[in-house]
Scaffold this active site. Structure first.
Site, PDB file in Angstrom:
ATOM      1  N   ILE A 116       0.678  -1.322   0.122  1.00 17.78           N
ATOM      2  CA  ILE A 116       0.048   0.065  -0.105  1.00 17.78           C
ATOM      3  C   ILE A 116       0.845   1.301   0.099  1.00 17.78           C
ATOM      4  CG2 ILE A 116      -1.651   1.247   1.169  1.00 17.78           C
ATOM      5  CD1 ILE A 116      -2.704  -1.477   2.212  1.00 17.78           C
ATOM      6  N   ASN A 159       2.132   4.344   7.486  1.00 15.31           N
ATOM      7  CA  ASN A 159       1.721   3.082   6.673  1.00 15.31           C
ATOM      8  C   ASN A 159       2.564   2.025   7.126  1.00 15.31           C
ATOM      9  OD1 ASN A 159       0.438   1.717   4.279  1.00 15.31           O
ATOM     10  ND2 ASN A 159       2.670   1.720   3.993  1.00 15.31           N
ATOM     11  N   TYR A 174      -1.027  -8.441  16.479  1.00 16.21           N
ATOM     12  CA  TYR A 174      -1.386  -7.320  15.431  1.00 16.21           C
ATOM     13  C   TYR A 174      -2.722  -6.561  15.693  1.00 16.21           C
ATOM     14  CZ  TYR A 174      -2.642  -5.518  10.774  1.00 16.21           C
ATOM     15  OH  TYR A 174      -2.944  -4.754   9.711  1.00 16.21           O
ATOM     16  N   ASP A 205      -4.556  -6.702  -1.328  1.00 15.36           N
ATOM     17  CA  ASP A 205      -3.623  -7.772  -2.041  1.00 15.36           C
ATOM     18  C   ASP A 205      -2.072  -7.360  -2.104  1.00 15.36           C
ATOM     19  OD1 ASP A 205      -2.658  -9.859  -3.558  1.00 15.36           O
ATOM     20  OD2 ASP A 205      -3.626  -9.106  -5.426  1.00 15.36           O
TER      21      ASP A 205
END
Ligand SMILES: NC(=O)c1ccc[n+]([C@@H]2O[C@H](COP(=O)([O-])OP(=O)(O)OC[C@H]3O[C@@H](n4cnc5c(N)ncnc54)[C@H](OP(=O)(O)O)[C@@H]3O)[C@@H](O)[C@H]2O)c1
Length: 241
Positions: free
Chosen positions: A17, A77, A139, A173
């Site tokens: 990303i 990010n 996580y 993805d």
């Protein structure tokens, strides 16, 4: 906030990303894109400045802040994702170090610049912040903590003119969830949706089909209403001396 002409910093910019966010920022006419990566990065666009930036390294964060004169959009990010069963404290530490404390440290370091520019912080969190994925609880905990941080900061920084966005990303993805056989959105469309939402001033961003299906119920739900009510406590409090 439009991206055209802006200075943007993206962490974890070498793949997934983050790489798509760099490409999309350039496509939208960003004036300068700082690409934070752990390994050296070469980029063909002269508007990209690579930064050596492990978000767990206080020294590298400080060096990056010293190198950058001004910043309008900080995109946190960078992230790690690994399975665990909460039996090993080290797994919690690893996830919190990058996903939570890394995000926190980046914001602390760049806040003076973002305050000067009346800029924006975009934290790529996860839908796991709203409901844990029991396969990856450490996580999920780190993302819930990062989301909670985002919610507090957006209230605390509003008076300085800094906007703070949470991206409640669903499956995308990338390498991160390569092994999961589930529908995934392309990183490119997620990056487009993130910048569209920043442009529209949406504080909680739902950038893929799965997360988008939850957006209305989140925005009209009890937890969001409580967030709004709690925010009024800060606005009502006298400013610190
Ligand atoms: N993919 C999904 O389904 C999904 C869903 C929800 C949220 N997200 C979030 O989206 C963000 C990007 O994930 P992705 O899907 O693009 O995953 P990815 O392809 O695995 O990319 C992760 C990025 O984070 C970087 N990174 C890891 N540890 C770092 C550190 N200590 N300092 C600096 N950078 C570090 C990696 O750099 P290296 O190449 O050096 O390892 C890589 O660039 C993450 O925060 C993730 O939690 C992803």
């Amino acid at each position: 906030m439009t991206i055209n002409g802006k200075t943007v910093l993206v962490t974890g910019a070498n793949r997934g990303i983050g790489q798509a966010l760099v490409a999309e920022a350039l496509r939208r006419g960003a004036g300068r894109v700082y690409a934070g990566t752990r390994q050296p990065l070469a980029h063909p666009d002269p508007r990209v400045t690579p930064l050596t930036l492990d978000v767990t390294s206080a020294a590298q964060i400080q060096a990056a802040a010293d190198q950058i004169g001004s910043l309008e959009i900080l995109i946190n990010n960078a992230g790690v994702f690994a399975p665990d069963d909460l039996g090993d404290r080290a797994a919690l530490d690893r996830h919190l170090a990058v996903n939570f404390f890394g995000t926190y440290a980046m914001i602390q370091a760049f806040l003076p610049m973002l305050t000067r520019s009346k800029g924006a912080i975009v934290n790529n969190v996860s839908l796991a912040a709203l409901a844990p994925i029991p396969l990856t609880p450490a996580y999920s905990i780190s993302k819930a903590a990062a989301f909670n941080l985002t919610q507090s900061l957006r209230v605390l920084l509003a008076a300085r003119g800094v906007r703070v966005h949470a991206v409640l990303t669903g499956p995308v993805d990338t390498e991160m969830i390569r092994s999961l056989d589930i529908p995934k959105a392309p990183a490119e469309s997620v990056a487009r949706a993130i910048f569209d939402a920043v442009n529209n001033g949406e504080e909680d961003i739902f950038p893929d089909p799965l997360s988008a299906s939850l957006a209305d119920s989140w925005r009209n739900g009890a937890a969001k209403e409580l967030e709004r009510q709690n925010a009024t406590l800060v606005r009502a409090a006298p400013a610190a001396a």
